[in-house]
Write an enzyme that holds these catalytic residues in place. Structure first.
Site, PDB file in Angstrom:
ATOM      1  N   GLY A 113       0.796  -1.218   0.000  1.00 26.69           N
ATOM      2  CA  GLY A 113       0.000   0.000   0.000  1.00 26.69           C
ATOM      3  C   GLY A 113       0.824   1.261   0.000  1.00 26.69           C
ATOM      4  O   GLY A 113       2.008   1.274   0.345  1.00 26.69           O
ATOM      5  N   GLU A 128      -1.053  -1.211  -6.522  1.00 26.37           N
ATOM      6  CA  GLU A 128      -1.374   0.122  -7.035  1.00 26.37           C
ATOM      7  C   GLU A 128      -0.109   0.867  -7.453  1.00 26.37           C
ATOM      8  O   GLU A 128      -0.006   1.372  -8.558  1.00 26.37           O
ATOM      9  CB  GLU A 128      -2.095   0.940  -5.960  1.00 26.37           C
ATOM     10  CG  GLU A 128      -3.448   0.414  -5.600  1.00 26.37           C
ATOM     11  CD  GLU A 128      -3.897   0.927  -4.249  1.00 26.37           C
ATOM     12  OE1 GLU A 128      -5.054   1.342  -4.160  1.00 26.37           O
ATOM     13  OE2 GLU A 128      -3.103   0.915  -3.301  1.00 26.37           O
TER      14      GLU A 128
END
Length: 625
Positions: A219, A248
């Protein structure tokens, strides 16, 4: 790949300067700004210069790096910020109530734009020059940039030859853009925060949960004073095999991990052999590394953050940050009290996806103390105003520098014990008392409140390699070991029980508590464990009880029946000797039944100065160090 060298001539009717391009902006319009290090700096500057001619222009963004002059207090009448994630360059204006924050799952943002619920008037983005076929690449920022560009009424793009050409779902036809602004400046860089020792300890605990063949998400959240701890995890994965990424954000920390040979993606269920991500932030070295590199596949947020896609990966491991966790397992990660700090981001998406993955793991990590070292981040109740991002019903693993607590499917009492055990030692006793007062724990446990203080925990850690290759981890006993201790004693043979307790002992609930909750200020209890799906299985226990008058300690240990005669008892005894010497104890005493030859051999062959005497069928041993 090869750019079209004549592109400016070919598309001359679309080319403009930043100032002329931003002349299209009108008061009251909504403007999207490209993500991260892909934020178009010259267009942002040109927009801000027009501030005196504008009013109530809403700025939509995910996360941006570099200067954000539109976020200055003097600009609040002209520009109203609405962020899906609060980056450092806009945090102050939002925390002062002069900007806005939209809490939303990352996976839901594209749909917000696609359906017109949040219409975009102008999108300011940055792309590569077009190739021979008239395609440009979104480069390092695909994420929600693609959906914003697809849905904006007007798309203004900086065209920068320094933007890396990336593979995946990154191509846009040049005629799907409206205005091209040629620029030639370095892409924004973001240096990785150097990890401190606490961050590295947490990362090491998390890395231990990541097996070979895992697909990983790390993250983008950070904790004040500790940085982006998930990114530090890569430092401890160099010996792994066939690691894959579905994440991500990519940063520079991935380069040495790839170069170590640990990253192949060979065992990914989907996108096999590819590193899939939606954006990256890092140095020029990283940008050069990903440029035209088919190993990387940049995909939009609606794919990367889709829990259904994430859940298809086997052994999906999601690692994200928290700012605070309460004793029931509620995770706060976007705010500090009533003050917004970051955002939900993709934390829920990946927590859901990883928890549905076959052999997947959803991990939340946080330091045990705040950035000032004056307060615990594991708390009895969240501070007023703190937002719950991961609920107590969906939390799985919590990791601090003191260990890992597995909470999924556990009762409130089990959660409380597990979380106190990984809290900072200075706060364990206080948390225990507050948990009893809150009725999270049975009132009869109040008598053990002072026993959460465990001095010198690291000195108790060891490992024993069994003859068959099994590794037994040795550590201090914890209150969370109560069910595992119960399993041990209820599965001992009558002979083992008789040799250890010199009677046919019947174990009550209180006996089990007394085994687990010890006074660590005087006594020591270590356990040997092996990992199982339901938690650590205890295969051996060693303990000594200090007689403060003589400075001698009574020693005893017990080994599960099917683990006996493998050298484990001898190793435990030697390890207890090291701990006792470190604590300044003069020696051990013990009482052993006449028939217990194995225990007598352990003592007589210990290398200590041993004296023994027998009385009524019991040997009394004195062993000086």
């Amino acid at each position: 790949m090869e750019y079209d060298t004549d592109w400016q001539e070919k598309y001359s009717d679309m080319i403009s300067t930043p100032t002329k391009a931003l002349a299209h902006l009108r008061p009251g319009q909504r403007v999207f700004i490209g993500t991260g290090c892909g934020a178009p700096q010259m267009l942002i500057t040109a927009m801000t210069r027009r501030a005196g001619q504008l009013a109530n222009v809403e700025i939509i963004q995910l996360i941006t790096k570099g200067n954000a002059p539109y976020a200055e207090k003097k600009m609040t009448e002209c520009f109203a910020i609405n962020a899906f994630f609060i980056s450092s360059n806009i945090r102050e204006v939002i925390q002062e109530g002069l900007g806005d924050y939209t809490p939303i799952l990352m996976s839901d943002i594209p749909d917000l734009l696609n359906t017109g619920i949040m219409p975009i008037d102008i999108a300011l983005i940055q792309v590569t020059p077009p190739d021979k076929t008239g395609k440009v690449s979104l480069g390092i920022s695909v994420d929600i940039v693609r959906s914003a560009a697809d849905n904006a009424s007007l798309v203004i793009a900086e065209v920068n030859p320094n933007m890396p050409w990336t593979h995946g779902d990154t191509l846009v036809d040049v005629y799907d853009l409206d205005i091209l602004v040629p620029v030639d400046h370095p892409i924004l860089e973001r240096q990785v925060d150097p990890p401190n020792e606490i961050s590295r300890k947490i990362a090491r605990e998390v890395a231990a949960l990541i097996p070979n063949g895992s697909t990983i998400e790390l993250g983008l959240g950070r904790v004040p004073g500790y940085g982006r701890i998930p990114q530090v995890v890569m430092e401890f994965l160099h010996e792994r095999k066939d690691i894959g990424f579905h994440t991500e954000m990519i940063s520079d920390t991935i380069i040495p991990l790839i170069e170590s040979g640990a990253v192949t993606g060979a065992r990914k269920t989907i996108d096999k052999g590819k590193i899939t991500a939606s954006f990256c932030m890092g140095s020029k070295k990283l940008y050069d590394f990903i440029h035209d590199n088919p190993l990387f596949s940049f995909r939009p947020t609606e794919y990367i953050n889709d829990p259904a896609v994430i859940g298809k990966q086997k052994r999906m491991v999601a690692v994200n940050m928290a700012l605070e966790v309460d004793l029931t397992g509620q995770v706060c990660s976007d705010s500090v009290g009533g003050s917004f700090y970051s955002g939900i981001g993709g934390q829920i998406d990946f927590n859901r996806g990883a928890s549905k993955s076959e052999a997947g793991r959803a991990i939340i990590c946080l330091p045990s103390l705040d950035e000032f070292g004056t307060g615990s981040r594991i708390v009895t109740t969240l501070r007023p105003g703190s937002g719950v991002v991961i609920t107590r019903g969906t939390v799985h693993y919590i990791a601090t520098e003191y260990g890992v607590a597995y909470l999924h499917g556990k009762s409130i009492q089990e959660r409380v014990m597990a979380l106190i055990s990984i809290a900072h030692p200075d706060y364990r006793e206080q948390l225990f008392k507050e948990a009893v007062d809150a009725k999270y724990l049975r009132p009869d446990l109040a008598r053990f409140g002072s026993r959460f203080f465990v001095p010198g925990e690291e000195a108790m850690i060891a490992a024993y390699l069994m003859p068959d290759g099994t590794n037994v981890a040795i550590r201090s006993i914890r209150p969370t070991d109560e069910p595992h201790m119960r399993d041990l004693v209820y599965n001992l043979s009558q002979e083992t029980i008789y040799y250890r307790f010199m009677s046919n002992q019947r174990f009550t609930h209180r006996h089990i508590q007394d085994f687990v909750y010890i006074d660590h200020r005087r006594d020591v209890c270590i356990v040997g464990t092996i990992p199982e799906a339901s938690g650590d299985q205890i295969v051996a226990v060693g303990r000594y009880y200090l007689n403060e008058k003589t400075n001698m300690a009574e020693v005893a240990f017990i080994v599960r029946d099917n683990w006996q005669n493998k050298g484990l008892g001898t190793f435990f005894f030697q390890h207890l000797i090291k701990i006792a010497k470190r604590n300044g104890i003069a020696g051990f005493t013990a009482e052993v039944l006449l028939d217990n030859k194995r225990m007598q051999n352990v003592f007589n062959n210990s290398g200590l100065r041993v004296e023994s005497k027998i009385e009524e069928g019991v040997y009394s041993f004195d062993m000086e160090f």
